[in-house]
Scaffold this active site. Structure first.
Site, PDB file in Angstrom:
ATOM      1  N   HIS A  16      -2.244 -13.846  16.607  1.00  0.00           N
ATOM      2  CA  HIS A  16      -3.165 -14.950  16.374  1.00  0.00           C
ATOM      3  C   HIS A  16      -2.792 -16.137  17.252  1.00  0.00           C
ATOM      4  O   HIS A  16      -1.828 -16.105  18.016  1.00  0.00           O
ATOM      5  CB  HIS A  16      -3.228 -15.348  14.880  1.00  0.00           C
ATOM      6  CG  HIS A  16      -2.062 -16.139  14.373  1.00  0.00           C
ATOM      7  ND1 HIS A  16      -2.081 -16.814  13.174  1.00  0.00           N
ATOM      8  CD2 HIS A  16      -0.821 -16.365  14.885  1.00  0.00           C
ATOM      9  CE1 HIS A  16      -0.934 -17.424  12.982  1.00  0.00           C
ATOM     10  NE2 HIS A  16      -0.151 -17.163  13.992  1.00  0.00           N
ATOM     11  N   CYS A  35       2.341 -22.808  18.414  1.00  0.00           N
ATOM     12  CA  CYS A  35       1.475 -21.903  17.640  1.00  0.00           C
ATOM     13  C   CYS A  35       0.079 -21.831  18.249  1.00  0.00           C
ATOM     14  O   CYS A  35      -0.716 -20.964  17.878  1.00  0.00           O
ATOM     15  CB  CYS A  35       1.383 -22.361  16.187  1.00  0.00           C
ATOM     16  SG  CYS A  35       2.953 -22.239  15.330  1.00  0.00           S
ATOM     17  N   HIS A  41       0.393 -15.103  19.966  1.00  0.00           N
ATOM     18  CA  HIS A  41       1.720 -14.681  19.512  1.00  0.00           C
ATOM     19  C   HIS A  41       1.489 -13.878  18.248  1.00  0.00           C
ATOM     20  O   HIS A  41       0.374 -13.842  17.713  1.00  0.00           O
ATOM     21  CB  HIS A  41       2.642 -15.887  19.258  1.00  0.00           C
ATOM     22  CG  HIS A  41       2.207 -16.731  18.109  1.00  0.00           C
ATOM     23  ND1 HIS A  41       1.264 -17.718  18.233  1.00  0.00           N
ATOM     24  CD2 HIS A  41       2.557 -16.723  16.800  1.00  0.00           C
ATOM     25  CE1 HIS A  41       1.062 -18.294  17.062  1.00  0.00           C
ATOM     26  NE2 HIS A  41       1.830 -17.707  16.167  1.00  0.00           N
ATOM     27  N   HIS A  43       2.976 -12.011  14.323  1.00  0.00           N
ATOM     28  CA  HIS A  43       3.857 -12.068  13.163  1.00  0.00           C
ATOM     29  C   HIS A  43       3.914 -10.704  12.495  1.00  0.00           C
ATOM     30  O   HIS A  43       2.929  -9.955  12.502  1.00  0.00           O
ATOM     31  CB  HIS A  43       3.352 -13.075  12.126  1.00  0.00           C
ATOM     32  CG  HIS A  43       3.359 -14.482  12.620  1.00  0.00           C
ATOM     33  ND1 HIS A  43       4.499 -15.243  12.672  1.00  0.00           N
ATOM     34  CD2 HIS A  43       2.359 -15.275  13.088  1.00  0.00           C
ATOM     35  CE1 HIS A  43       4.198 -16.439  13.141  1.00  0.00           C
ATOM     36  NE2 HIS A  43       2.907 -16.486  13.416  1.00  0.00           N
ATOM     37  N   ASP A  81      -3.979  -4.827  10.742  1.00  0.00           N
ATOM     38  CA  ASP A  81      -2.768  -4.356  11.403  1.00  0.00           C
ATOM     39  C   ASP A  81      -3.017  -4.078  12.886  1.00  0.00           C
ATOM     40  O   ASP A  81      -3.978  -3.373  13.238  1.00  0.00           O
ATOM     41  CB  ASP A  81      -2.267  -3.089  10.697  1.00  0.00           C
ATOM     42  CG  ASP A  81      -0.889  -2.672  11.173  1.00  0.00           C
ATOM     43  OD1 ASP A  81      -0.046  -3.551  11.419  1.00  0.00           O
ATOM     44  OD2 ASP A  81      -0.656  -1.450  11.306  1.00  0.00           O
ATOM     45  N   HIS A  82      -2.160  -4.648  13.731  1.00  0.00           N
ATOM     46  CA  HIS A  82      -2.288  -4.515  15.186  1.00  0.00           C
ATOM     47  C   HIS A  82      -3.616  -5.054  15.711  1.00  0.00           C
ATOM     48  O   HIS A  82      -4.160  -4.532  16.686  1.00  0.00           O
ATOM     49  CB  HIS A  82      -2.045  -3.060  15.637  1.00  0.00           C
ATOM     50  CG  HIS A  82      -0.608  -2.658  15.521  1.00  0.00           C
ATOM     51  ND1 HIS A  82      -0.006  -2.415  14.310  1.00  0.00           N
ATOM     52  CD2 HIS A  82       0.348  -2.500  16.457  1.00  0.00           C
ATOM     53  CE1 HIS A  82       1.262  -2.106  14.514  1.00  0.00           C
ATOM     54  NE2 HIS A  82       1.508  -2.163  15.802  1.00  0.00           N
ATOM     55  N   GLU A 128       4.729 -15.200   6.329  1.00  0.00           N
ATOM     56  CA  GLU A 128       4.479 -15.172   7.766  1.00  0.00           C
ATOM     57  C   GLU A 128       5.790 -15.046   8.540  1.00  0.00           C
ATOM     58  O   GLU A 128       5.856 -14.401   9.590  1.00  0.00           O
ATOM     59  CB  GLU A 128       3.729 -16.433   8.194  1.00  0.00           C
ATOM     60  CG  GLU A 128       3.141 -16.344   9.576  1.00  0.00           C
ATOM     61  CD  GLU A 128       2.200 -17.494   9.877  1.00  0.00           C
ATOM     62  OE1 GLU A 128       0.986 -17.246   9.986  1.00  0.00           O
ATOM     63  OE2 GLU A 128       2.680 -18.634   9.999  1.00  0.00           O
TER      64      GLU A 128
END
Ligand code: NI
Length: 138
Positions: A16, A35, A41, A43, A81-82, A128
């Site tokens: 994100h 961020c 980037h 998490h 996911d991914h 996170e």
């Protein structure tokens, strides 16, 4: 009847960027710092879903954890996911993908399915990082 909270843990990894499109790059950089990196980037999110209900006298369960796990996988993990939360996840569009907003959206996505089992979605906790996590109680 005694109410018990049962908790299922799931994980997903997502990319994100914290970015408010109504602001210019300078303001995004000022408010969100690294961020807001335009090249994204990621998490390793950890999700705790708490369901509240009474114990079924026949099974001894509040909710079959397989049913809860399958629901979370179908509604959340397979979609997030991914994936890139800013551009690929339908229920994350139109908002800054902070942990706060993600937790609220996950709650909204899961609540109907939990209600259908005769129980109540009590809390969504989203971690996170090791040190930063949020909880939403609906
Ligand atoms: Ni982030």
């Amino acid at each position: 009847m005694k109410e018990v909270h049962v908790i299922r843990r799931e994980r997903f990894n997502s990319a994100h960027r914290l970015f408010n499109p109504t602001w210019d790059d300078a303001k995004n950089e000022k408010v969100f710092g690294k961020c807001s990196n335009k090249n994204w980037h990621g998490h390793n999110y950890i999700l705790f879903v708490t369901v509240k209900g009474t114990i079924d006298p026949d099974t001894g369960y509040v909710i079959d954890m397989k049913i809860l796990s399958d629901l979370i996988k179908e509604k959340i993990v397979e979609k997030m996911d991914h994936k890139n939360l800013n551009i690929e996840v339908d229920f994350m569009q139109g908002m800054v993908p902070t942990a706060e907003n993600i937790a609220v959206q996950i709650f909204e996505e899961l609540a109907p399915g939990v209600t259908a089992t005769g129980n109540t979605l009590h809390c969504v906790k989203l971690c996170e990082t090791e040190n930063n996590f949020v909880e939403y109680y609906g």
